[in-house]
Design a protein around this motif. Structure first.
Motif, mmCIF file in Angstrom:
data_model
loop_
_atom_site.group_PDB
_atom_site.id
_atom_site.type_symbol
_atom_site.label_atom_id
_atom_site.label_comp_id
_atom_site.label_asym_id
_atom_site.label_seq_id
_atom_site.Cartn_x
_atom_site.Cartn_y
_atom_site.Cartn_z
ATOM 1 N N ARG B 312 21.150 113.539 90.528
ATOM 2 C CA ARG B 312 22.546 113.109 90.483
ATOM 3 C C ARG B 312 23.020 112.605 91.841
ATOM 4 N N LEU B 313 22.686 113.337 92.882
ATOM 5 C CA LEU B 313 23.136 112.953 94.214
ATOM 6 C C LEU B 313 22.484 111.656 94.667
ATOM 7 N N LEU B 314 21.190 111.517 94.387
ATOM 8 C CA LEU B 314 20.516 110.299 94.833
ATOM 9 C C LEU B 314 20.979 109.089 94.019
ATOM 10 N N MET B 315 21.083 109.280 92.713
ATOM 11 C CA MET B 315 21.530 108.165 91.874
ATOM 12 C C MET B 315 22.945 107.743 92.253
ATOM 13 N N GLY B 316 23.782 108.716 92.532
ATOM 14 C CA GLY B 316 25.142 108.404 92.937
ATOM 15 C C GLY B 316 25.164 107.524 94.167
ATOM 16 N N ARG B 317 24.360 107.905 95.115
ATOM 17 C CA ARG B 317 24.309 107.140 96.359
ATOM 18 C C ARG B 317 23.693 105.769 96.161
ATOM 19 N N ILE B 318 22.718 105.707 95.267
ATOM 20 C CA ILE B 318 22.087 104.415 95.009
ATOM 21 C C ILE B 318 23.078 103.463 94.356
ATOM 22 N N GLU B 319 23.843 104.004 93.436
ATOM 23 C CA GLU B 319 24.769 103.146 92.698
ATOM 24 C C GLU B 319 26.020 102.828 93.495
ATOM 25 N N SER B 320 26.358 103.681 94.433
ATOM 26 C CA SER B 320 27.521 103.414 95.268
ATOM 27 C C SER B 320 27.343 104.032 96.643
ATOM 28 N N PRO B 321 27.203 103.196 97.655
ATOM 29 C CA PRO B 321 26.986 103.698 99.026
ATOM 30 C C PRO B 321 28.103 104.614 99.509
ATOM 31 N N SER B 322 29.269 104.540 98.856
ATOM 32 C CA SER B 322 30.368 105.385 99.307
ATOM 33 C C SER B 322 30.369 106.735 98.593
ATOM 34 N N PHE B 323 29.383 106.957 97.753
ATOM 35 C CA PHE B 323 29.273 108.237 97.058
ATOM 36 C C PHE B 323 29.256 109.359 98.093
ATOM 37 N N PRO B 324 30.146 110.319 97.955
ATOM 38 C CA PRO B 324 30.256 111.339 99.008
ATOM 39 C C PRO B 324 29.068 112.298 99.011
ATOM 40 N N PRO B 325 28.549 112.614 100.168
ATOM 41 C CA PRO B 325 27.437 113.558 100.257
ATOM 42 C C PRO B 325 27.885 114.962 99.872
ATOM 43 N N GLU B 326 26.959 115.706 99.300
ATOM 44 C CA GLU B 326 27.249 117.089 98.945
ATOM 45 C C GLU B 326 26.134 117.991 99.442
ATOM 46 N N HIS B 327 26.480 119.236 99.646
ATOM 47 C CA HIS B 327 25.472 120.241 99.935
ATOM 48 C C HIS B 327 25.517 121.256 98.812
ATOM 49 N N VAL B 328 24.480 121.258 97.988
ATOM 50 C CA VAL B 328 24.456 122.141 96.826
ATOM 51 C C VAL B 328 23.424 123.237 97.030
ATOM 52 N N VAL B 329 23.821 124.465 96.765
ATOM 53 C CA VAL B 329 22.900 125.595 96.837
ATOM 54 C C VAL B 329 22.633 126.092 95.428
ATOM 55 N N VAL B 330 21.370 126.084 95.012
ATOM 56 C CA VAL B 330 21.063 126.582 93.668
ATOM 57 C C VAL B 330 20.738 128.068 93.742
ATOM 58 N N SER B 331 21.014 128.736 92.642
ATOM 59 C CA SER B 331 20.860 130.192 92.611
ATOM 60 C C SER B 331 19.393 130.579 92.423
#
Lengths: 342, 342
Positions: B312-331
């Motif tokens: 999701r994060l990579l696709m978001g960035r690919i589709e829109s350079p302004s896609f905001p970065p996130e830091h996600v921690v999985v359980s």
DNA sequence: TTGTATGCGTTATCAA
DNA sequence: TTGATAACGCATACAA
């Protein structure tokens, strides 16, 4: 609606050149380290602008211009496989010596579309392709006349015009089975064996196994040839199915270490001891297998030789399209560890 | 001296067009399946010539024209790793849903050159890059302002402008250690632990482990924190070194399944029983670990969630350079199997 | 339905 | 030592 920022294209050499007040060629020469053709002052100026703009070379453009990519691919059925992982790392290390990167791709999805294993994009995005052809339809290769250098890894018969590296499946299975017989086994189950002939890896190993039985005068037993998938779970299921059906066996020859690890777990879960009650031999000589308890005996292909010849054949073809194809068979030897008796 | 055949360039669209007596655009339309724009007769004619010539689309040229490649990369430290193999296949399957292929590259060689992990070529040959940053110098990322979409996989602190997916190392190690204590362990060795703080994966897991000890009032013991490499052999060596030194322990918490498998082998080789004499918990919940004997208990990250969010994060960035970065921690959760007591 | 012109970003070649 | 030009193979935009 995309914002203006969304449309911001990455900087190009022209951008760098304009900002630095030089020509595009000077930037190109700096980027490519052709120091002899650029003065120190220019170099510094250009580097400054490059880092200011965050400029990166556009690889597709470079590749189009140069006619080569600098990357070769290894196409494997699945990425989470013990053996292919080791193959991949070995190849990566060796190709790097030739200035080439290795990209590993999975054909799992593509295989469902049959022909797509070798579709345009997968071939021409790379300078060369090593195809691990474990499964799928061999006829895929029949009509293929690839301009991209290609080396087939695996046992299926392929047209002579392709280079191929395979291993001595028949011989390895023959010796492994003979060893088991010598060590007292009489009912050897073949996990991952081929029941229907064919010509894949499983078929070759099955043939060698049966040949050994016949040579020793041990009766074949159809119920001891157990087809299986490729994952450890599949090995577990295969061995469990034998146990559930009450089929007696005193040894397991597994066509891969991955299957063997699963089969060992199934055997141990029934309270049977390895190697006292059941001896086990795997195939591939993986690092994980050697760390199993007991340490897994395994048919070990000469992996180093396989990697070396693979790289030689592909590099030869890359450097000269007229490089003659070869079919190389690497040797195997049975490496006895803790899952077979001394 | 190269023969004439060596110089034969692969056929291009122009070659096909000329031989078929049509324009290049018609060939392009046929190749790209724009059936609405080409008559059936033309289509057949072009296909005929294509197979006659063995024409393949030149991907770098297409990529240059389109501005995208159709391939994303996963850069991992090594290709023959249990966990990364599984991560790779999961990501490959998910990216394929988005019409993107996944290419896995090893950074092992590159890491020796420090900065080169993210050199020009590795970034711009792909539409996006997932970087598994297990080792290496975090400062590499400091100055980097990549135009290529990038997601960092791993625990090191990275600048906010990067998307990152990590897992709850501290919590997982905390719970695993508490479980071991609850199950009667008092001397828990941490295989692959970090003795010098730091901020990598090992450091986070070590911190959680120590926190649990402190919380339970169990004394820390420096000799029970054993740094190790990443391969099963390294786990074997680490556990063996404890045994050789006469350091007593009744449990092993290993920072990866790979290390745990090796450590189990070392323990078993000394005649110690698992889990009666020594309990073991690994990390990553790999398929091979679950097939070990006994089945390896393991701290299981939510791998599915990690893959999903990564895509999701990579696709978001690919589709829109302004896609905001996130830091996600999985359980993470501790999955008890046969190497811990019930 | 088919064709023409143009440009993507880079580098080899040759001229200055 | 630096720069202008052309071309790599393809697909978009537009014209016929």
């Amino acid at each position: 609606m995309p914002s203006a920022r969304d449309e911001a294209a990455p900087p190009t050499m022209s951008d760098v050149a304009r900002l630095a007040g030089v020509s595009v060629m000077t930037v190109s020469n700096v980027v490519n380290g052709k120091d002899a053709r650029v003065s120190q002052a220019m170099r510094d100026r250009v580097h400054e602008v490059i880092s200011e703009l965050g400029y990166r070379v556009n690889m597709p453009a470079r590749a189009l211009r140069l006619g080569r990519i600098g990357v070769v691919a290894l196409a494997v059925p699945m990425l989470d496989d013990l053996y292919y992982g080791e193959v991949a790392q070995r190849l990566a290390d060796r190709f790097e010596d030739h200035g080439l990167r290795l990209a590993v791709e999975s054909t799992r999805g593509a295989l469902t579309r049959e022909l797509a294993v070798l579709d345009d994009s997968r071939l021409t995005t790379y300078d060369g392709v090593v195809l691990a052809a474990a499964a799928g339809d061999a006829s895929v290769l029949e009509g293929l006349q690839p301009s991209t250098p290609l080396v087939i890894l695996g046992e299926r018969s392929v047209p002579d015009r392709f280079s191929q590296v395979s291993m001595d499946n028949r011989g390895g299975a023959l010796r492994a089975t003979m060893d088991l017989l010598r060590l007292g086994a009489r009912r050897i189950a073949l996990i991952g064996g081929a029941t229907d002939g064919g010509e894949g890896m499983a078929a070759g190993r099955t043939a060698g196994h049966l040949e050994a039985l016949d040579g020793a005068g041990v009766a074949r037993a159809a119920e001891l040839i157990v087809p299986a998938g490729v994952r450890p779970q599949d090995g577990y299921a295969a061995a469990a199915s034998l146990l559930d059906a009450g089929v007696a066996f005193d040894a397991l020859l597994c066509v891969t270490d991955a299957l063997a690890l699963g089969a060992m777990a199934a055997v141990a879960a029934r309270g049977l001891r390895i190697p006292e009650d059941v001896q086990v031999i795997g195939w591939d000589d993986t690092a994980v297998g050697a760390m199993a308890t007991p340490a897994l005996s395994s048919v070990a292909p000469d992996n180093a030789a396989a990697a070396e010849v693979t790289v030689r054949l592909l590099m030869g073809r890359i450097e000269s399209p007229s490089f003659p194809p070869e079919h190389v068979v690497v040797s195997t030897e049975v490496r006895h560890r803790g899952t077979t008796r001394r």
